[in-house]
Design a protein around this motif. Sequence first.
Motif, short mmCIF file in Angstrom:
data_model
loop_
_atom_site.label_atom_id
_atom_site.label_comp_id
_atom_site.label_asym_id
_atom_site.label_seq_id
_atom_site.Cartn_x
_atom_site.Cartn_y
_atom_site.Cartn_z
N PRO A 1 -4.84 6.02 4.44
CA PRO A 1 -4.05 5.66 3.40
C PRO A 1 -4.40 6.07 2.03
O PRO A 1 -5.81 6.15 1.90
N PRO A 2 -3.78 6.18 0.84
CA PRO A 2 -4.18 6.51 -0.51
C PRO A 2 -5.03 5.42 -0.91
O PRO A 2 -4.45 4.29 -0.89
N SER A 3 -6.32 5.41 -1.24
CA SER A 3 -7.16 4.44 -1.64
C SER A 3 -6.60 3.78 -3.10
O SER A 3 -6.86 2.67 -3.18
N VAL A 4 -5.76 4.43 -3.63
CA VAL A 4 -5.55 4.10 -5.21
C VAL A 4 -3.80 3.38 -5.01
O VAL A 4 -3.59 2.99 -6.21
N LEU A 5 -3.39 3.05 -3.88
CA LEU A 5 -1.99 2.67 -3.68
C LEU A 5 -1.91 1.70 -2.66
O LEU A 5 -2.45 1.94 -1.37
N ASN A 6 -1.30 0.57 -2.92
CA ASN A 6 -1.26 -0.51 -2.19
C ASN A 6 0.23 -0.64 -1.57
O ASN A 6 1.33 -0.60 -2.29
N VAL A 7 0.71 -1.03 -0.35
CA VAL A 7 2.05 -1.20 0.21
C VAL A 7 2.21 -2.46 0.51
O VAL A 7 1.33 -2.99 1.30
N SER A 8 3.31 -3.13 0.45
CA SER A 8 3.69 -4.41 0.98
C SER A 8 4.72 -4.34 2.22
O SER A 8 5.50 -3.22 2.15
N SER A 9 4.69 -5.60 2.61
CA SER A 9 5.63 -5.47 3.79
C SER A 9 7.26 -5.34 3.22
O SER A 9 8.26 -5.11 3.80
N SER A 10 7.35 -5.78 1.93
CA SER A 10 8.62 -5.73 1.42
C SER A 10 8.90 -4.45 0.74
O SER A 10 9.87 -4.14 -0.12
N CYS A 11 8.25 -3.25 1.15
CA CYS A 11 8.58 -1.80 0.71
C CYS A 11 8.30 -1.85 -0.75
O CYS A 11 9.14 -1.01 -1.56
N SER A 12 7.36 -2.56 -1.37
CA SER A 12 6.91 -2.17 -2.62
C SER A 12 5.42 -1.43 -2.51
O SER A 12 4.74 -2.04 -1.93
N LEU A 13 5.36 -0.50 -3.53
CA LEU A 13 3.77 -0.02 -3.54
C LEU A 13 3.29 -0.10 -5.02
O LEU A 13 4.11 -0.21 -6.05
N SER A 14 2.00 -0.46 -5.07
CA SER A 14 1.55 -0.83 -6.39
C SER A 14 0.61 0.00 -6.71
O SER A 14 -0.38 0.23 -5.98
N PHE A 15 0.18 0.54 -8.03
CA PHE A 15 -0.93 1.21 -8.43
C PHE A 15 -1.51 0.56 -9.69
O PHE A 15 -0.89 0.13 -10.51
N SER A 16 -2.77 0.27 -9.54
CA SER A 16 -3.67 -0.14 -10.41
C SER A 16 -4.71 1.04 -11.49
O SER A 16 -4.77 1.80 -10.70
N PRO A 17 -4.50 0.52 -12.82
CA PRO A 17 -5.45 1.67 -13.51
C PRO A 17 -6.76 2.05 -12.78
O PRO A 17 -7.34 1.00 -12.23
N THR A 18 -7.14 3.35 -12.52
CA THR A 18 -8.30 3.88 -12.11
C THR A 18 -9.03 4.92 -12.90
O THR A 18 -8.65 5.06 -13.67
N ASN A 19 -10.32 5.14 -12.61
CA ASN A 19 -11.05 6.07 -13.40
C ASN A 19 -10.66 7.50 -13.06
O ASN A 19 -9.91 7.98 -12.04
N PRO B 1 -3.68 14.60 -6.06
CA PRO B 1 -2.54 14.42 -5.31
C PRO B 1 -2.99 13.42 -4.08
O PRO B 1 -4.39 13.76 -3.67
N TYR B 2 -2.23 12.69 -3.52
CA TYR B 2 -2.76 11.87 -2.48
C TYR B 2 -1.38 11.91 -1.45
O TYR B 2 -0.11 11.89 -1.89
N VAL B 3 -1.56 11.96 -0.26
CA VAL B 3 -0.51 11.92 0.97
C VAL B 3 0.02 10.38 1.11
O VAL B 3 -1.04 9.58 1.38
N VAL B 4 1.15 10.24 1.06
CA VAL B 4 1.44 8.98 1.51
C VAL B 4 2.37 8.99 2.73
O VAL B 4 3.36 9.66 2.89
N GLN B 5 1.87 8.29 3.92
CA GLN B 5 2.63 8.08 5.28
C GLN B 5 3.04 6.80 5.66
O GLN B 5 2.12 5.86 6.03
N MET B 6 4.34 6.52 5.57
CA MET B 6 4.69 5.01 5.89
C MET B 6 5.64 5.11 6.75
O MET B 6 6.35 6.13 7.35
N VAL B 7 6.07 3.87 7.47
CA VAL B 7 6.98 3.74 8.36
C VAL B 7 7.86 2.50 7.75
O VAL B 7 7.16 1.54 7.41
N MET B 8 9.16 2.42 7.88
CA MET B 8 10.09 1.48 7.82
C MET B 8 10.79 1.02 8.92
O MET B 8 11.06 1.91 9.67
N GLU B 9 10.58 -0.16 9.16
CA GLU B 9 11.19 -0.85 10.45
C GLU B 9 12.37 -1.86 10.02
O GLU B 9 12.26 -2.68 8.98
#
Length: 447
Positions: free
Chosen positions: A176-194, A200-208
């Motif tokens: 998974p992308p180290s700079v992006l967190n995903v929650s079970s409620s389908c929200s992705l969060s990014f925090s400032p980084t250096n 670019p980062y690849v995001v591979q998710m599954v929705m159930e």
Amino acid sequence: MLSFVLLLLLISGAQASYYGVVFSYSVGELQPFGYPVTEDWRMSFSSCEEFDSWFCRGDCSPYPIYLVDESRGEWCQKVYIRRVSLYLNTYSDVYSPPNWIENRNAIVSSTYGWHLDLRNRSDINKPGSSPRTNIIPLVRVPSNCQRNINLLVSDPDGDDIRCRYAVYPECNICTPPSVLNVSSSCSLSFSPTNSSNEGPYVVQMVMEDFPRQTITLTVNSGGQQVATTSDSISSIPIQFVFRVDPAAPSCTEGEYLPRFLPPTPEHGAQISTNDSETLEIIVRAEATQAETTEILISGPAGVTKSSSGSGNFTLTWTPVASDRGLNKTLCFVVQANSSGSVYQSDLRCVLVTAVSHPSTTAPPLTTTNQPTTTTPLASSTPNSTPVPGPNYVLALDAMISTTLSMETDSATIMNLIKEELKRQGLPSDITLKLLSSRLVGVTTPAP
């Protein structure tokens, strides 16, 4: 295993630059040859020509494929709509499109998995549809700016929707992308980084989707399985590219990062239109320290965009037949440019629905959770020459598939047949007579 993504299997090899996929499916009411299933495959590549080359060997004209949008020099997204009739069962596959674009999490070969559960559900008395969402192929944010991406999710069956990162075999390399967190409620969060994490980062998710109560799932043969609130029913892939751009001079919305203005609809707004009309959505945005240059969209087939000046855009949607009665997710971002840098607004999504005129809405057929039987129907159009007595409808070569039992529910089956024949134009006072355990006769009153 029935594989029905035939055209997708034409995509193979390692030349195109892949930008991701979002898949969903919807199930209609029971028909003589099974349940009609409409699949919505939206795939993104680095150009429209690459999509055509990989997907349909250069000529997509014979196929129901629609251009959604493109950002020239970056990506092109098209949607392939496929309609099939399927029986009560489950369908799964793992598929490998072309290689991803170059990315920071070192994912080269692409893979995604999907699972369709078309067993009869005891809570809704038919197979369920998949959850739905959408996102543009490339989401970008400056490295110094906080950003939350709230996917707009919906489920026709009212199920609980959860998201997670894909795991093998739903992906090949699943980092998974180290700079992006995903929650079970389908929200992705990014925090400032250096700056060392830009790129670019690849995001591979599954929705159930998960049932909100314990239900029973029944296959064609009558076999059953219990599903609890902890058991997923269907799973669909969500794949896209997330790019961390160089730091912006300011993270305040409306300066460099475009800010939406009225009358732009709010995120999550529900907008409906008659299925014979074109819907217009006005989008306004401003960036006082940059020039708003374009709007990028991902939505249902039939969506187009236009601009009437900086920061003023109009989205129009002309529904296609497969859109009728379904909530479709339309997402958009506005981009701005300043000194060669590109800045993106928040992702905003709305639900658009094409509603049939009441006079043209077909009455639904309801079924119960029973093993499937197949019943031949003997009928034809009435004799055009008036004769005394009832007219007999004979010799229509048709098969009616139902989840009802002919032995215990023959009256219900005949009532459903009668309602369908009335919908097809026969008189409302037709009568049906059971001729045997497998044949149903139909009569119309004398003129």
